[in-house]
Design a protein around this motif. Structure first.
Motif, PDB file in Angstrom:
ATOM      1  N   GLY A   1       0.837  -1.192   0.000  1.00  0.00           N
ATOM      2  CA  GLY A   1       0.000   0.000   0.000  1.00  0.00           C
ATOM      3  C   GLY A   1       0.870   1.239   0.000  1.00  0.00           C
ATOM      4  N   LEU A   2       0.786   2.013  -1.089  1.00  0.00           N
ATOM      5  CA  LEU A   2       1.552   3.247  -1.220  1.00  0.00           C
ATOM      6  C   LEU A   2       0.609   4.433  -1.056  1.00  0.00           C
ATOM      7  N   HIS A   3       1.125   5.641  -1.137  1.00  0.00           N
ATOM      8  CA  HIS A   3       0.291   6.816  -0.879  1.00  0.00           C
ATOM      9  C   HIS A   3      -0.881   6.918  -1.851  1.00  0.00           C
ATOM     10  N   ASP A   4      -0.625   6.658  -3.140  1.00  0.00           N
ATOM     11  CA  ASP A   4      -1.675   6.880  -4.125  1.00  0.00           C
ATOM     12  C   ASP A   4      -2.004   5.647  -4.970  1.00  0.00           C
ATOM     13  N   THR A   5      -1.473   4.498  -4.595  1.00  0.00           N
ATOM     14  CA  THR A   5      -1.759   3.286  -5.358  1.00  0.00           C
ATOM     15  C   THR A   5      -1.456   2.057  -4.517  1.00  0.00           C
ATOM     16  N   ARG A   6      -1.778   0.892  -5.049  1.00  0.00           N
ATOM     17  CA  ARG A   6      -1.415  -0.379  -4.436  1.00  0.00           C
ATOM     18  C   ARG A   6      -0.712  -1.221  -5.496  1.00  0.00           C
ATOM     19  N   LEU A   7       0.213  -2.052  -5.052  1.00  0.00           N
ATOM     20  CA  LEU A   7       0.993  -2.852  -5.985  1.00  0.00           C
ATOM     21  C   LEU A   7       1.053  -4.286  -5.476  1.00  0.00           C
ATOM     22  N   LEU A   8       0.549  -5.217  -6.297  1.00  0.00           N
ATOM     23  CA  LEU A   8       0.640  -6.634  -5.964  1.00  0.00           C
ATOM     24  C   LEU A   8       1.998  -7.136  -6.412  1.00  0.00           C
ATOM     25  N   THR A   9       2.815  -7.569  -5.466  1.00  0.00           N
ATOM     26  CA  THR A   9       4.171  -8.016  -5.765  1.00  0.00           C
ATOM     27  C   THR A   9       4.173  -9.501  -6.098  1.00  0.00           C
ATOM     28  N   GLU A  10       5.342  -9.997  -6.478  1.00  0.00           N
ATOM     29  CA  GLU A  10       5.518 -11.429  -6.705  1.00  0.00           C
ATOM     30  C   GLU A  10       6.262 -12.086  -5.544  1.00  0.00           C
ATOM     31  N   LYS A  11       6.320 -11.369  -4.424  1.00  0.00           N
ATOM     32  CA  LYS A  11       6.894 -11.901  -3.201  1.00  0.00           C
ATOM     33  C   LYS A  11       5.767 -12.385  -2.297  1.00  0.00           C
ATOM     34  N   SER A  12       6.060 -13.411  -1.517  1.00  0.00           N
ATOM     35  CA  SER A  12       5.040 -13.895  -0.596  1.00  0.00           C
ATOM     36  C   SER A  12       4.868 -12.914   0.558  1.00  0.00           C
ATOM     37  N   PHE A  13       3.675 -12.905   1.128  1.00  0.00           N
ATOM     38  CA  PHE A  13       3.423 -12.059   2.297  1.00  0.00           C
ATOM     39  C   PHE A  13       4.357 -12.445   3.436  1.00  0.00           C
TER      40      PHE A  13
END
Length: 251
Positions: A179-191
């Motif tokens: 979760g960033l200030h103005d967007t969200r990014l789904l990574t390829e790293k596990s939680f």
């Protein structure tokens, strides 16, 4: 020569280390290696880099005349080279490498660990903007007083963020959602990978089994509803047993 064969450079002043790596690589056939070069110091490494442009550089941290991290001085910011470090004495160096998705292997070298790493390099070979990992690494070792930069694999590419930009990390189908200030990014790293990384950093706290937040980005806590509001307006749940720990952190 196979068209996808890689060029490897080993920088180590111990000839036996090079011989072991060369033998391990030559005895595997899944990922072809065009050539495995050897330099005993950074001066030799510079000459071989300029002549051969290796795809993968494996550097001993414990060089006689310089620390292995000095290899970055020989590389331009736009280089797409893969960097791996090896050591018999500095396991704590892995703490800084993890932010750039670089690896540290312990001596004596383990063939499975080396082959797993080669698999990982091959899996990311088609990624765009591979230079970002080198860029973040240079920043993190030179600007050591700043918050580290994080290299993030996402959407078949590499992206870079300062830790200060990350408001929260959430679990989404096993992966880490930033979760960033103005967007969200789904990574390829596990939680779980990012859970281990972020909860070791000052100011980050796991507030729920599926959420880690950076406390400076919390704008309000609703103790009745067991929720927090981030400063970008996102609302996240808080586990009851985490509430008091969170309030003490914010006080």
């Amino acid at each position: 020569m196979q068209p996808d064969a890689i060029r490897v450079l080993v920088v180590d002043d111990e000839p036996d280390s090079y011989a072991i790596i060369n033998l391990m690589l030559s005895r595997q056939h899944e990922h072809p290696v065009e050539i495995c070069l050897h330099a005993i110091d950074l001066s030799q490494a510079q000459s071989l880099i300029q002549r051969w442009h290796p795809d993968w550089i494996i550097v001993d941290l414990d060089l006689t005349e310089a620390h292995g991290f000095s290899i970055v001085e020989l590389l331009s910011d736009g280089d797409h080279v893969e960097l791996t470090f090896i050591t018999a004495h500095e396991p704590e160096a892995a703490d800084i490498l993890v932010f750039s998705e670089m690896h540290l292997l312990q001596k004596p070298l383990n063939k499975k660990a080396l082959m797993d790493l080669l698999d990982d390099i091959r899996n990311h070979q088609a990624y765009q903007d591979k230079y970002i990992r080198l860029k973040t690494f240079k920043h993190n070792i030179i600007q050591s007083q700043d918050l580290p930069l994080l290299a993030v694999p996402a959407q078949q590419s590499w992206k870079s963020f300062s830790m200060s930009e990350i408001l929260y990390i959430s679990h989404q189908e096993g992966l880490a959602l930033l979760g960033l200030h103005d967007t969200r990014l789904l990574t390829e790293k596990s939680f779980q990978d990012y859970l281990r990384l972020f909860t070791r950093q000052t100011g980050f706290i796991q507030i729920h089994p599926q959420h880690v937040v950076q406390s400076i980005h919390i704008s309000d806590v609703d103790t009745d509803r067991l929720e927090i509001i981030m400063n970008n307006g996102i609302t996240l749940p808080v586990s009851a047993h985490k509430l008091q720990t969170l309030l003490r952190m914010l006080s």
